[in-house]
Design a protein around this motif. Structure first.
Motif, PDB file in Angstrom:
ATOM      1  N   ALA A 246     -83.371 -14.560 -23.838  1.00 28.21           N
ATOM      2  CA  ALA A 246     -82.078 -14.239 -24.434  1.00 28.21           C
ATOM      3  C   ALA A 246     -82.084 -14.393 -25.943  1.00 28.21           C
ATOM      4  N   SER A 247     -82.840 -15.345 -26.479  1.00 26.89           N
ATOM      5  CA  SER A 247     -82.822 -15.567 -27.923  1.00 26.89           C
ATOM      6  C   SER A 247     -83.402 -14.385 -28.674  1.00 26.89           C
ATOM      7  N   THR A 248     -84.392 -13.718 -28.092  1.00 31.05           N
ATOM      8  CA  THR A 248     -84.952 -12.526 -28.737  1.00 31.05           C
ATOM      9  C   THR A 248     -83.894 -11.434 -28.837  1.00 31.05           C
ATOM     10  N   ILE A 249     -83.167 -11.228 -27.755  1.00 27.75           N
ATOM     11  CA  ILE A 249     -82.125 -10.199 -27.759  1.00 27.75           C
ATOM     12  C   ILE A 249     -80.961 -10.622 -28.643  1.00 27.75           C
ATOM     13  N   HIS A 250     -80.584 -11.891 -28.556  1.00 26.36           N
ATOM     14  CA  HIS A 250     -79.460 -12.395 -29.351  1.00 26.36           C
ATOM     15  C   HIS A 250     -79.753 -12.262 -30.844  1.00 26.36           C
ATOM     16  N   LYS A 251     -80.957 -12.565 -31.248  1.00 27.63           N
ATOM     17  CA  LYS A 251     -81.334 -12.441 -32.656  1.00 27.63           C
ATOM     18  C   LYS A 251     -81.213 -10.998 -33.123  1.00 27.63           C
ATOM     19  N   ALA A 252     -81.641 -10.066 -32.285  1.00 27.32           N
ATOM     20  CA  ALA A 252     -81.547  -8.647 -32.649  1.00 27.32           C
ATOM     21  C   ALA A 252     -80.089  -8.193 -32.688  1.00 27.32           C
ATOM     22  N   ILE A 253     -79.271  -8.670 -31.758  1.00 31.71           N
ATOM     23  CA  ILE A 253     -77.844  -8.336 -31.771  1.00 31.71           C
ATOM     24  C   ILE A 253     -77.196  -8.847 -33.052  1.00 31.71           C
ATOM     25  N   ARG A 254     -77.482 -10.096 -33.389  1.00 30.80           N
ATOM     26  CA  ARG A 254     -76.877 -10.678 -34.589  1.00 30.80           C
ATOM     27  C   ARG A 254     -77.310  -9.934 -35.849  1.00 30.80           C
ATOM     28  N   SER A 255     -78.568  -9.521 -35.903  1.00 35.02           N
ATOM     29  CA  SER A 255     -79.056  -8.764 -37.062  1.00 35.02           C
ATOM     30  C   SER A 255     -78.277  -7.458 -37.202  1.00 35.02           C
ATOM     31  N   PHE A 256     -78.076  -6.762 -36.081  1.00 31.79           N
ATOM     32  CA  PHE A 256     -77.277  -5.533 -36.143  1.00 31.79           C
ATOM     33  C   PHE A 256     -75.856  -5.839 -36.594  1.00 31.79           C
ATOM     34  N   MET A 257     -75.240  -6.852 -35.990  1.00 32.53           N
ATOM     35  CA  MET A 257     -73.844  -7.161 -36.295  1.00 32.53           C
ATOM     36  C   MET A 257     -73.668  -7.543 -37.767  1.00 32.53           C
ATOM     37  N   ARG A 258     -74.604  -8.275 -38.298  1.00 31.96           N
ATOM     38  CA  ARG A 258     -74.481  -8.678 -39.701  1.00 31.96           C
ATOM     39  C   ARG A 258     -74.511  -7.453 -40.615  1.00 31.96           C
TER      40      ARG A 258
ATOM     41  N   SER B 247     -64.580 -15.206 -43.083  1.00 36.82           N
ATOM     42  CA  SER B 247     -65.833 -14.826 -43.726  1.00 36.82           C
ATOM     43  C   SER B 247     -66.572 -13.771 -42.928  1.00 36.82           C
ATOM     44  N   VAL B 248     -67.526 -13.146 -43.588  1.00 38.07           N
ATOM     45  CA  VAL B 248     -68.421 -12.196 -42.935  1.00 38.07           C
ATOM     46  C   VAL B 248     -69.159 -12.880 -41.791  1.00 38.07           C
ATOM     47  N   ASP B 249     -69.629 -14.091 -42.027  1.00 39.03           N
ATOM     48  CA  ASP B 249     -70.391 -14.798 -41.002  1.00 39.03           C
ATOM     49  C   ASP B 249     -69.537 -15.115 -39.778  1.00 39.03           C
ATOM     50  N   GLU B 250     -68.296 -15.511 -39.994  1.00 35.72           N
ATOM     51  CA  GLU B 250     -67.425 -15.848 -38.873  1.00 35.72           C
ATOM     52  C   GLU B 250     -67.134 -14.619 -38.014  1.00 35.72           C
ATOM     53  N   LEU B 251     -66.911 -13.495 -38.660  1.00 34.75           N
ATOM     54  CA  LEU B 251     -66.684 -12.260 -37.921  1.00 34.75           C
ATOM     55  C   LEU B 251     -67.959 -11.830 -37.201  1.00 34.75           C
ATOM     56  N   THR B 252     -69.087 -11.957 -37.878  1.00 31.52           N
ATOM     57  CA  THR B 252     -70.366 -11.631 -37.259  1.00 31.52           C
ATOM     58  C   THR B 252     -70.605 -12.474 -36.017  1.00 31.52           C
ATOM     59  N   ASP B 253     -70.282 -13.760 -36.099  1.00 33.83           N
ATOM     60  CA  ASP B 253     -70.454 -14.661 -34.951  1.00 33.83           C
ATOM     61  C   ASP B 253     -69.630 -14.191 -33.758  1.00 33.83           C
ATOM     62  N   ALA B 254     -68.377 -13.838 -34.003  1.00 36.67           N
ATOM     63  CA  ALA B 254     -67.483 -13.440 -32.907  1.00 36.67           C
ATOM     64  C   ALA B 254     -67.966 -12.149 -32.245  1.00 36.67           C
ATOM     65  N   LEU B 255     -68.352 -11.166 -33.038  1.00 36.79           N
ATOM     66  CA  LEU B 255     -68.812  -9.895 -32.478  1.00 36.79           C
ATOM     67  C   LEU B 255     -70.150 -10.058 -31.769  1.00 36.79           C
ATOM     68  N   THR B 256     -71.017 -10.897 -32.334  1.00 40.11           N
ATOM     69  CA  THR B 256     -72.297 -11.174 -31.678  1.00 40.11           C
ATOM     70  C   THR B 256     -72.064 -11.814 -30.320  1.00 40.11           C
ATOM     71  N   HIS B 257     -71.079 -12.706 -30.261  1.00 42.41           N
ATOM     72  CA  HIS B 257     -70.811 -13.391 -28.995  1.00 42.41           C
ATOM     73  C   HIS B 257     -70.319 -12.420 -27.927  1.00 42.41           C
ATOM     74  N   ILE B 258     -69.468 -11.497 -28.281  1.00 45.87           N
ATOM     75  CA  ILE B 258     -68.984 -10.519 -27.302  1.00 45.87           C
ATOM     76  C   ILE B 258     -70.153  -9.694 -26.773  1.00 45.87           C
ATOM     77  N   ALA B 259     -71.032  -9.250 -27.674  1.00 50.44           N
ATOM     78  CA  ALA B 259     -72.207  -8.490 -27.235  1.00 50.44           C
ATOM     79  C   ALA B 259     -73.130  -9.345 -26.379  1.00 50.44           C
ATOM     80  N   HIS B 260     -73.242 -10.620 -26.708  1.00 49.07           N
ATOM     81  CA  HIS B 260     -74.048 -11.566 -25.935  1.00 49.07           C
ATOM     82  C   HIS B 260     -73.487 -11.736 -24.526  1.00 49.07           C
ATOM     83  N   LEU B 261     -72.187 -11.851 -24.394  1.00 48.16           N
ATOM     84  CA  LEU B 261     -71.571 -12.031 -23.076  1.00 48.16           C
ATOM     85  C   LEU B 261     -71.787 -10.823 -22.176  1.00 48.16           C
ATOM     86  N   VAL B 262     -71.674  -9.625 -22.750  1.00 46.38           N
ATOM     87  CA  VAL B 262     -71.791  -8.425 -21.916  1.00 46.38           C
ATOM     88  C   VAL B 262     -73.239  -8.093 -21.584  1.00 46.38           C
TER      89      VAL B 262
END
Length: 581
Positions: free
Chosen positions: A375-387, A428-443
């Motif tokens: 999951a961390s490999t995918i999560h890292k890639a999701i976060r990179s896109f979201m940022r 902040s940008v980071d806070e928004l990035t965190d929230a969107l990354t989490h939604i993508a992580h859950l799905v």
């Protein structure tokens, strides 16, 4: 044309066609213009009562239109899959002689010979049919396909139950006590005692297990003891007779299976559902985050009515397969959601794992953790896109704070939507990035690790993972046959049939796979060069990771990621990019 009809047309344009050129509000005048359309949406997209437990559910003309659209998309996708399941079920049902009556524990493996080829094209997880009785197999499932019920006990904890020194020493092969394992930060725990209090189905049985796992001096994650918490409340350990200990592991798996399937509804579907509802009522369809969420929530609102009709209604899946009734299971989901599982920020990937002591814990680092490693490999890639996506629209933290629609989303989620632990504002940008990354992580990396193809490949496989016992929990040790507790043939085939309906074999290598999470013309055409480049990079990273997963083999010790099975549920070319049931 009246306002309701106009709003429906606008919303369906957002659902089906996208918008050319997504923008955040450009000053007061633009905010007012967009606000008119948002207010029309708010008047027609309403909060209604829960359909299958948990939080609020869409109502009003716009809400019903969106639900109908999601159900239509879901039916188009699941109908071909259901035909495959029906074909496999018919073939398996006509092969009864092959199974030799399922009179012995080992005969349950015959259920897989030449069967379920359409629904499970690659068969069960490699290693399952040969290593399924190993203690390491049982324990490493807690760190792979069922990683959400276990936690490390903090050194300061009181022990939930006692296991005497002599037994612990024999199990661990060293002069250790339970208290010493706790003090060393090497004692782990899973607790399903709450399942004892829910209404029961007829002629199906279950314990309400809690269990200890421990980290050996060699770093292996192994089972230590299982307590039943019903009847005479027996405590089983690996030094018991093989039949008793095997049944104890099965009893725990019955509880863990029920937990995973109810927990995932509260922890993924329902958290995303309420966040998306709040977004629909506050974000213009011209907003880039609306477009992103629309992509990630594909078919989302179809799940609740499907769950009610397929899982919870009288006589459906829970009533026929599980020890707890459909009504009880639905209420259990609701209790989970409102008592911690529904928390948004508390469920952030590493926040959750750290809270449970599985990473950065109060003790030695887990030597192997397949779920986290995948999951961390995918999560890292999701976060990179979201940022990249967020920064392409918001050039500064000030721009984030100044977006009235974005801030209205947070206010709505914490107000009328009654979301739990959702950000109260975005600073902040980071806070928004965190929230969107989490939604993508859950799905994706949460849901598909416990559901979808994962069920037929490992988490619901027989003989170790029945949905119920078919005899009461023993009151004494010394059983001679494990098979007598397992589902008879028709019940076993019914379990395969239901689990097959969760699988998505036709999604493999298609644009519905996780690799294509952000690669959608409908979404990307309205974004910008930076976002399109990031989406291409994400897809390439997922293709690369898929090759790594597919190339995994057993090492010379017969292990993969420390487990005697190869876990491939999060292969991005096979798992979907969005929630399924």
């Amino acid at each position: 044309m009246n306002s309701s009809v106009s709003a429906i047309i606008l919303l369906l344009c957002g659902i089906f066609g996208g918008v050319w050129g997504y923008t955040i509000p450009q000053g007061p005048a633009d905010a007012v213009r967009r606000g008119v359309a948002i207010n029309t949406t708010r008047a027609g997209f309403l909060y209604g009562p829960a359909v299958a437990g948990g939080p609020l559910y869409p109502s009003g003309p716009l809400g019903k239109a969106k639900v109908a659209a999601d159900i239509g998309n879901e039916q188009l996708e699941t109908t071909p899959n259901s035909l495959l399941v029906a074909e496999d079920t018919a073939r398996a049902s006509s092969s009864t002689e092959q199974y030799q009556g399922l009179d012995t524990f080992e005969e349950y493996l015959l259920l897989y010979q030449g069967q379920w080829a359409k629904t499970l094209p690659k068969g069960p997880a490699p290693g399952l049919l040969t290593n399924y009785t190993q203690d390491l197999f049982f324990s490493m499932e807690r760190l792979a396909n069922s990683a959400f019920s276990v936690r490390r006990l903090p050194r300061s904890s009181e022990l939930p139950f006692q296991v005497d020194y002599s037994t612990v020493s024999k199990v661990t092969g060293s002069s250790l006590s339970l208290q010493k394992l706790l003090q060393d930060g090497r004692l782990f725990y899973a607790d399903h005692r709450a399942q004892a209090s829910w209404p029961r189905t007829t002629n199906k049985f279950a314990a309400a297990c809690d269990a200890y796992f421990y980290m050996s001096k060699r770093g292996q994650f192994l089972p230590l003891a299982i307590r039943t918490n019903v009847g005479s409340n027996l405590i089983y350990t690996p030094i018991d007779e093989d039949a008793d200990w095997t049944l104890a592991k099965i009893m725990f798996n019955v509880n863990d299976f029920f937990f995973a399937q109810t927990w995932h509804l509260a922890a993924t579907h329902e958290i995303v559902q309420i966040a998306w509802m709040a977004a629909i009522r506050t974000l213009s369809i011209e907003h880039p985050i609306y477009a992103l969420l629309d992509r990630l929530t594909y078919q989302l609102f179809a799940i609740q009515p499907l769950a009610q009709s397929f899982l919870f209604d009288n006589g459906t899946a829970f009533d026929t397969l599980f020890p707890i009734t459909g009504t009880g299971a639905r209420d259990f989901v609701t209790e989970l959601y409102f008592n911690g599982t529904g928390s948004f920020k508390e469920g952030y990937f590493e926040t959750d794992l750290q809270k449970r002591g599985l990473i950065n814990g109060d003790g030695p680092k887990l030597k192997h953790f397949p779920y986290y490693e995948n999951a961390s490999t995918i999560h890292k890639a999701i976060r990179s896109f979201m940022r990249t996506f967020v920064r392409s629209f918001y050039k500064s933290d000030r721009a984030v704070r100044g977006d009235p629609e974005l801030q209205a989303w947070a206010t709505e989620a914490n107000g009328p939507a009654k979301a739990i632990d959702f950000p109260s504002k975005f600073d902040s940008v980071d806070e928004l990035t965190d929230a969107l990354t989490h939604i993508a992580h859950l799905v994706s990396t949460v849901h598909h690790s416990v559901n979808t193809n994962n069920l037929l490949s490992i988490s619901a496989t027989l003989p170790m993972h029945p949905a119920s016992l078919y005899r009461p929990v023993p009151t004494t040790k010394g059983i001679t046959s494990v098979a007598q507790y397992l589902p008879p043939l028709q019940a076993a085939l019914a379990q395969f049939q239901v689990d097959g309906l969760f699988a998505r074999p036709l999604i493999a290598n298609s644009t519905r796979s996780l690799s294509y999470m952000f690669d959608s013309p409908t979404f990307l055409n309205g974004t910008n060069r930076e976002t399109r480049t990031a989406a291409a990079e994400f897809k390439e990273a997922m293709f690369t990771f898929s090759k790594q997963i597919r190339s995994r083999t057993f090492n010379r010790d017969g292990l993969s990621q420390g487990a005697p099975f190869i876990w491939r549920a999060l292969d991005p070319t096979e798992a979907p990019f969005s929630l399924t049931i």
